[in-house]
Design an enzyme around this catalytic site. Structure first.
Site, mmCIF file in Angstrom:
data_model
loop_
_atom_site.group_PDB
_atom_site.id
_atom_site.type_symbol
_atom_site.label_atom_id
_atom_site.label_comp_id
_atom_site.label_asym_id
_atom_site.label_seq_id
_atom_site.Cartn_x
_atom_site.Cartn_y
_atom_site.Cartn_z
ATOM 1 N N CYS A 2 0.858 -1.178 0.000
ATOM 2 C CA CYS A 2 0.000 0.000 0.000
ATOM 3 C C CYS A 2 0.897 1.232 0.000
ATOM 4 C CB CYS A 2 -0.889 0.003 1.220
ATOM 5 S SG CYS A 2 -1.821 -1.523 1.393
ATOM 6 N N ARG A 27 -0.083 2.712 -9.148
ATOM 7 C CA ARG A 27 -0.098 1.276 -8.871
ATOM 8 C C ARG A 27 -1.501 0.700 -8.801
ATOM 9 N NH1 ARG A 27 3.591 -0.136 -3.965
ATOM 10 N NH2 ARG A 27 5.561 0.828 -4.482
ATOM 11 N N TRP A 74 -4.269 -1.175 -0.855
ATOM 12 C CA TRP A 74 -4.453 -2.255 -1.826
ATOM 13 C C TRP A 74 -4.840 -3.437 -0.976
ATOM 14 C CZ3 TRP A 74 -2.313 -6.853 -3.881
ATOM 15 C CH2 TRP A 74 -2.662 -7.092 -5.203
ATOM 16 N N ASN A 100 1.506 -0.432 6.234
ATOM 17 C CA ASN A 100 1.719 -1.359 5.116
ATOM 18 C C ASN A 100 2.300 -2.635 5.695
ATOM 19 O OD1 ASN A 100 1.016 0.668 3.419
ATOM 20 N ND2 ASN A 100 3.086 0.979 2.572
ATOM 21 N N GLY A 101 1.922 -3.771 5.114
ATOM 22 C CA GLY A 101 2.472 -5.035 5.586
ATOM 23 C C GLY A 101 1.365 -5.920 6.136
ATOM 24 N N GLU A 485 6.045 -21.410 -20.080
ATOM 25 C CA GLU A 485 5.970 -20.046 -19.542
ATOM 26 C C GLU A 485 7.106 -19.185 -20.102
ATOM 27 O OE1 GLU A 485 3.928 -18.245 -18.230
ATOM 28 O OE2 GLU A 485 5.027 -16.645 -17.245
ATOM 29 N N LYS A 489 6.502 -15.792 -22.332
ATOM 30 C CA LYS A 489 7.039 -14.488 -21.923
ATOM 31 C C LYS A 489 7.915 -13.904 -23.028
ATOM 32 C CE LYS A 489 5.387 -13.853 -19.027
ATOM 33 N NZ LYS A 489 4.456 -14.025 -17.933
ATOM 34 N N GLU A 492 5.695 -12.731 -25.910
ATOM 35 C CA GLU A 492 4.828 -11.635 -25.482
ATOM 36 C C GLU A 492 5.541 -10.281 -25.537
ATOM 37 O OE1 GLU A 492 3.695 -12.521 -21.482
ATOM 38 O OE2 GLU A 492 2.086 -11.054 -21.452
ATOM 39 N N HIS A 508 9.383 -36.026 -32.571
ATOM 40 C CA HIS A 508 8.119 -36.325 -33.248
ATOM 41 C C HIS A 508 7.677 -35.180 -34.154
ATOM 42 C CE1 HIS A 508 7.720 -40.000 -30.983
ATOM 43 N NE2 HIS A 508 7.969 -39.331 -29.869
ATOM 44 N N LYS A 607 -3.564 -5.901 -19.597
ATOM 45 C CA LYS A 607 -3.254 -6.532 -18.301
ATOM 46 C C LYS A 607 -4.408 -7.401 -17.817
ATOM 47 C CE LYS A 607 -0.734 -7.295 -14.691
ATOM 48 N NZ LYS A 607 0.319 -8.291 -14.922
HETATM 49 C C1 F6R Z 1 1.153 -13.206 -19.564
HETATM 50 C C2 F6R Z 1 -0.023 -12.852 -18.807
HETATM 51 C C3 F6R Z 1 -1.335 -13.432 -19.219
HETATM 52 C C4 F6R Z 1 -2.244 -13.649 -18.007
HETATM 53 C C5 F6R Z 1 -3.649 -14.079 -18.452
HETATM 54 C C6 F6R Z 1 -4.537 -14.387 -17.273
HETATM 55 O O1 F6R Z 1 2.289 -12.632 -19.030
HETATM 56 O O2 F6R Z 1 0.041 -12.110 -17.884
HETATM 57 O O3 F6R Z 1 -1.165 -14.616 -19.934
HETATM 58 O O4 F6R Z 1 -1.672 -14.621 -17.197
HETATM 59 O O5 F6R Z 1 -4.225 -13.075 -19.228
HETATM 60 O O6 F6R Z 1 -4.657 -13.273 -16.457
HETATM 61 P P1 F6R Z 1 -5.152 -13.406 -14.973
HETATM 62 O O7 F6R Z 1 -4.126 -14.149 -14.221
HETATM 63 O O8 F6R Z 1 -5.328 -11.994 -14.501
HETATM 64 O O9 F6R Z 1 -6.446 -14.168 -15.009
#
Ligand code: F6R
Length: 612
Positions: A2, A27, A74, A100-101, A485, A489, A492, A508, A607
């Site tokens: 926070c 944030r 938060w 915070n914490g 993963e 990344k 992406e 294969h 996001k």
């Molecule tokens: C990749 C990424 C996305 C999310 C996906 C699900 O870096 O962030 O693949 O993981 O859109 O999002 P949440 O976890 O918010 O349901």
């Protein structure tokens, strides 16, 4: 997690606090509040929503006030409401606190204060206990009361307290959560983050764990954990506002990668008993009988969270012996799973708002399954609609590419796996204790993976990778979801086409694409199948592929069989993904930087994906 701002001086305190809180708002906080010292009274104003809502509620009152504290929350304990917002006041209103914490022993303190002193609590937060505890110890000396109060506290805190009977004074304490003092001329400031201070001063002192500070307009005195005064170095901040928001890093993504040791520590907090080596998941509302009878678990998630689910599957099956199906949520909702009694659904979502994941959750509930949500956002749709919630305490994640949320999802899933195994008796006590010890050691091991030396090794590899338009990630067993993963990344944020392949599957089909120099990132952390993975690597070598192995420092053979290696500390096979994935995050990050991509906001992506 926070945001905290405090001011004592000669200006209009309300304005300084609102401006400071706005600088922390990037944030994405969910509620805010201030307490202002006026004529021997601490006036508290709070609002759920943004700092602008708080500003409206304040309505330019209290223009003459020169001292106050503010906070943007938060949510962690209790949803974002006016009541749960900080500052929290003590029973008589004499003391206010912003915090915070996490106060780990807040329940027992709450009980003690209710029973011994008859105090009544207004909010669901752990933080409120601090205000009452400080009042409980207050005898005309706020500093002493804060010192005595925090001696009773277990957990993490950055706190600022004010008392109506000592109107110029703010008292601060820090343990495991940042707090910075800003030095002015006839005025002084405190904040949880540098951006809140920059408009007023660049002269700062960073508080260390265990330290206290008493702040008046003309003086700041620091005390160590034994209450002895300490001299602090004054640091001149040279960052601009934008750099300060990113903690001095070039991108939020890098900042969030670096925050992972702390995020893991927070997610483990209160969930393992160090002395007994047992996992204690109070959040998991299943009776031992229900756990013993569990026949199947469905894990439902998207993207990165889905990859966490794949690791979760392997861990739960291995440790607790329960069959697990993992589905991409957009597929789960349109297939016909064979639901039956004694099944549990686990949905994983950083944001808690992903439309497909929510639909999967609703479908599972409608068919009578209990749903456990693993999410990072208190009060999110997923957390409201699930039967039970296990929060990851990664703090706000701003970069589109998920990093610290993913790693804390892994930690949450390991906790679930060990907890289920404990109750089902499928894991020997000594093995469970070894895993718990391994988890508790993760923050320190992560620091090693994030050390300057390690980062430099990754950067050197990225100088090679950056020139290619295609790359492969390979791995077996728990290394395979990490390969997936890592590939996600990389594509992406660097826009390099990256494909993850189960190492045994190369022959294969995908092997046809391996030719001289093609980058192949091999995850080699699983001791039990080390030889198998190495033989898959040989096949790549034979076609001229350039193998970069992410492996364990004690797997000495690996370096002889690949072009280059990145060594992780020695780690249990099951827990290895926590460490190995971080190196793939760094690969994606430095490759994206090398290609000049928009790291924090990659093209075409958002996001939180709230549409189907
Ligand atoms: C990749 C990424 C996305 C999310 C996906 C699900 O870096 O962030 O693949 O993981 O859109 O999002 P949440 O976890 O918010 O349901």
């Amino acid at each position: 997690m926070c945001g905290i701002v405090g001011y004592t001086g000669k200006r209009e305190a309300g304005r300084v606090l609102i401006e400071g809180l706005k600088k922390l708002e990037y944030r994405g906080y969910d509620s805010a509040g201030v307490a202002l010292q006026e004529n021997g009274q601490l006036i508290v104003t709070k609002a759920a929503g943004s700092v602008a809502d708080l500003e409206k509620a304040l309505n330019d009152q209290f223009k003459e006030v020169r001292v106050g504290v503010g906070h943007t929350r938060w949510a962690t304990h209790g949803p974002p409401t006016d009541l749960n917002a900080h500052p929290h006041s003590s029973v008589s209103g004499k003391i206010v606190v912003v915090h915070n914490g996490i106060i780990e022993n807040h329940r027992s303190l709450r009980r003690r204060l209710t029973e011994e002193a008859g105090y009544r609590f207004n909010s669901e937060t752990d933080s409120e206990v601090l205000a009452h505890l400080i009042e409980y110890y207050y005898q005309d000396d706020l500093l002493e009361a804060v010192q005595r109060a925090v001696a009773d506290v277990e957990g993490s805190y950055a706190l600022v307290a004010a008392c109506s009977e000592e109107p110029d004074l703010l008292v601060c304490a820090r343990q495991d959560s940042p707090l910075i003092i800003g030095l002015g001329d006839g005025e002084n400031f405190v904040a949880s983050d540098i951006p809140a201070l920059l408009a007023h001063t660049r002269k700062t002192c960073i508080m260390e764990d265990g330290e206290f500070a008493s702040i008046t307009p003309d003086k700041v005195i620091f005390y160590d954990a034994d209450s002895l005064p300490v001299e602090k170095e004054v640091l001149q901040i040279t960052w601009n506002q934008e750099a300060a928001e990113k903690g001095g890093y070039d991108h939020f993504m890098l900042k969030e990668i670096m925050e992972q040791p702390a995020a893991v520590r927070e997610t483990l907090r209160q969930r393992v008993d160090v002395s007994s080596g047992l996992v204690e998941l109070q959040e998991l509302d299943l009776t031992p009988e229900q756990i013993l009878n569990l026949d199947k678990i469905y894990i439902i998630a998207c993207g990165t969270a889905y990859h966490a689910g794949l690791v979760g599957k392997l861990a739960i099956e291995k440790l607790a012996g329960i069959p697990v199906e993992v589905d991409v949520a957009s597929e789960f909702r349109y297939r016909t799973p064979v639901f039956a009694e004694n099944q549990l659904a686990v949905v994983i979502s950083q944001s808690g708002e992903t439309a497909d994941t929510l639909a999967g959750l609703r479908m599972a509930r409608a068919r009578g399954l209990k749903v456990l949500a693993i999410t990072n956002v208190v009060g999110s749709s997923v957390s409201r609609e699930a039967d039970q919630v296990l929060y990851t305490w990664a703090g706000p994640e701003i970069a589109v590419a998920s990093t610290k949320a993913y790693v804390t999802q892994l930690v949450a899933l390991y906790l679930v796996a060990i907890y289920l195994a404990q109750i089902r008796g499928t894991l020997e006590a000594a093995k469970a204790a070894e895993l718990v010890k391994g988890l508790l050691g993760m923050p320190d091991q992560l620091k090693q993976v994030l050390s300057e030396e390690s980062v430099a090794a990754i950067q050197a590899y990225c100088d090679y990778l950056v020139k290619w338009d295609h790359a492969f990630f390979i791995g077996r067993n728990l290394d395979y979801p990490v390969a997936m993963e890592g590939a996600l990344k990389l594509k992406e944020i660097s826009y390099i086409h990256a494909e993850a392949c189960a190492a045994g599957e190369l022959k294969h089909g995908p092997l046809a694409l391996i030719e001289k120099g093609v980058p192949v990132i091999a995850l080699v952390t699983q001791e039990a199948i080390l030889d198998k993975t190495l033989s898959n690597i040989q096949v790549v070598n034979a076609r001229g592929g350039a193998v970069f192995a992410i492996t364990r420092e004690d797997f000495k053979d690996v370096s002889r069989q690949v072009d280059s290696v990145f060594n992780l500390p020695r780690v249990n096979d099951v827990l290895a993904p926590i460490l190995s994935v971080v190196s793939t995050q760094l690969i994606a990050y430095y490759t994206a930087v090398g290609r000049g991509s928009s790291v924090d906001k990659p093209r075409n992506l958002a996001k939180s994906v709230t549409v189907e």
